[in-house]
Design an enzyme around this catalytic site. Structure first.
Site, PDB file in Angstrom:
ATOM      1  CG  ASP A  33      -2.059   0.998   1.084  1.00 18.61           C
ATOM      2  OD1 ASP A  33      -3.218   0.572   0.934  1.00 18.61           O
ATOM      3  OD2 ASP A  33      -1.779   2.227   1.102  1.00 18.61           O
ATOM      4  CB  ILE A  34       0.827   4.266  -2.152  1.00 15.32           C
ATOM      5  CG1 ILE A  34       1.907   5.180  -2.675  1.00 15.32           C
ATOM      6  CG2 ILE A  34      -0.445   5.036  -1.832  1.00 15.32           C
ATOM      7  CD1 ILE A  34       1.577   5.784  -4.035  1.00 15.32           C
ATOM      8  CG  ASN A  91     -12.843  -0.244   3.269  1.00 15.07           C
ATOM      9  OD1 ASN A  91     -13.345  -0.565   4.340  1.00 15.07           O
ATOM     10  ND2 ASN A  91     -11.635   0.292   3.176  1.00 15.07           N
ATOM     11  CD  GLU A  99      -8.895   6.332   0.120  1.00 11.81           C
ATOM     12  OE1 GLU A  99      -7.878   6.162  -0.566  1.00 11.81           O
ATOM     13  OE2 GLU A  99      -8.872   6.648   1.326  1.00 11.81           O
ATOM     14  CG  HIS A 104      -8.737  -2.774  -2.639  1.00 12.21           C
ATOM     15  ND1 HIS A 104      -9.659  -2.059  -3.379  1.00 12.21           N
ATOM     16  CD2 HIS A 104      -8.571  -2.083  -1.484  1.00 12.21           C
ATOM     17  CE1 HIS A 104     -10.018  -0.977  -2.700  1.00 12.21           C
ATOM     18  NE2 HIS A 104      -9.383  -0.979  -1.543  1.00 12.21           N
TER      19      HIS A 104
HETATM   20  P1  AMP Z   1      -9.834   1.656   0.090  1.00  9.99           P
HETATM   21  O1  AMP Z   1     -10.146   2.836   0.956  1.00  9.99           O
HETATM   22  O2  AMP Z   1     -10.193   0.344   0.751  1.00  9.99           O
HETATM   23  O3  AMP Z   1     -10.413   1.791  -1.291  1.00  9.99           O
HETATM   24  O4  AMP Z   1      -8.258   1.594  -0.021  1.00  9.99           O
HETATM   25  C1  AMP Z   1      -7.539   2.036  -1.106  1.00  9.99           C
HETATM   26  C2  AMP Z   1      -6.079   1.884  -0.748  1.00  9.99           C
HETATM   27  O5  AMP Z   1      -5.302   1.990  -1.935  1.00  9.99           O
HETATM   28  C3  AMP Z   1      -5.536   2.927   0.221  1.00  9.99           C
HETATM   29  O6  AMP Z   1      -5.028   2.278   1.378  1.00  9.99           O
HETATM   30  C4  AMP Z   1      -4.451   3.649  -0.575  1.00  9.99           C
HETATM   31  O7  AMP Z   1      -3.342   4.024   0.211  1.00  9.99           O
HETATM   32  C5  AMP Z   1      -4.086   2.605  -1.615  1.00  9.99           C
HETATM   33  N1  AMP Z   1      -3.516   3.109  -2.865  1.00  9.99           N
HETATM   34  C6  AMP Z   1      -3.998   4.100  -3.656  1.00  9.99           C
HETATM   35  N2  AMP Z   1      -3.214   4.281  -4.728  1.00  9.99           N
HETATM   36  C7  AMP Z   1      -2.214   3.383  -4.614  1.00  9.99           C
HETATM   37  C8  AMP Z   1      -1.056   3.074  -5.404  1.00  9.99           C
HETATM   38  N3  AMP Z   1      -0.801   3.740  -6.549  1.00  9.99           N
HETATM   39  N4  AMP Z   1      -0.226   2.098  -4.993  1.00  9.99           N
HETATM   40  C9  AMP Z   1      -0.478   1.445  -3.847  1.00  9.99           C
HETATM   41  N5  AMP Z   1      -1.560   1.675  -3.047  1.00  9.99           N
HETATM   42  C10 AMP Z   1      -2.393   2.638  -3.427  1.00  9.99           C
END
Ligand code: AMP
Length: 122
Positions: A33-34, A91, A99, A104
């Protein structure tokens, strides 16, 4: 909900955005995760175009569902979390503040991650 081909995880699957990949097979891709919320914070995504768990469990084949879940377990073991423990979460939709609209599973661990996610009002 219609799948958005421009979402960030779809771009990652097409190789358009770099990631720190930790695992890949025919059903799943896993990467860091970023914005990690714990010492270990990994994401596992299916290779197919599914918006969330809701979509995935309605539309994916049994092979895809099983292959994906096997991958989640494998990634957690590979990260060395089996002994100390970890949490998985996914989520779906607005109330969960999803988000990225590509299904995922988060794997978080490497420290005690508390009893449960906070359900307090913001
Ligand atoms: P969610 O709120 O469950 O949709 O989580 C989305 C997740 O994706 C968050 O924890 C972000 O930090 C992660 N995320 C978004 N863009 C990237 C990326 N380019 N590489 C890795 N993780 C990401």
């Amino acid at each position: 909900m219609e799948y958005d081909e421009q979402n960030v995880f779809s771009k990652i699957l097409r190789g358009e955005i770099p990631i720190n990949s930790v695992y890949e097979d025919e059903y799943a891709l896993a990467f860091e995760d970023i914005n990690p919320q714990a010492p270990v914070h990994l994401l596992v995504i299916p290779k197919g175009s599914y918006v969330s768990l809701d979509d995935f469990t309605m539309e994916a084949s049994e092979k895809e569902v099983a292959g994906f879940l096997f991958a989640v377990g494998h990634v957690a073991r590979q990260a060395g979390l089996s002994g100390s423990g970890y949490r998985i979460l996914a989520n779906h939709g607005t109330d969960a503040n999803q988000e990225v609209p590509h299904f995922h599973v988060h794997i978080v661990g490497g420290r005690n991650v508390g009893k449960m996610i906070s359900l307090k009002d913001k």
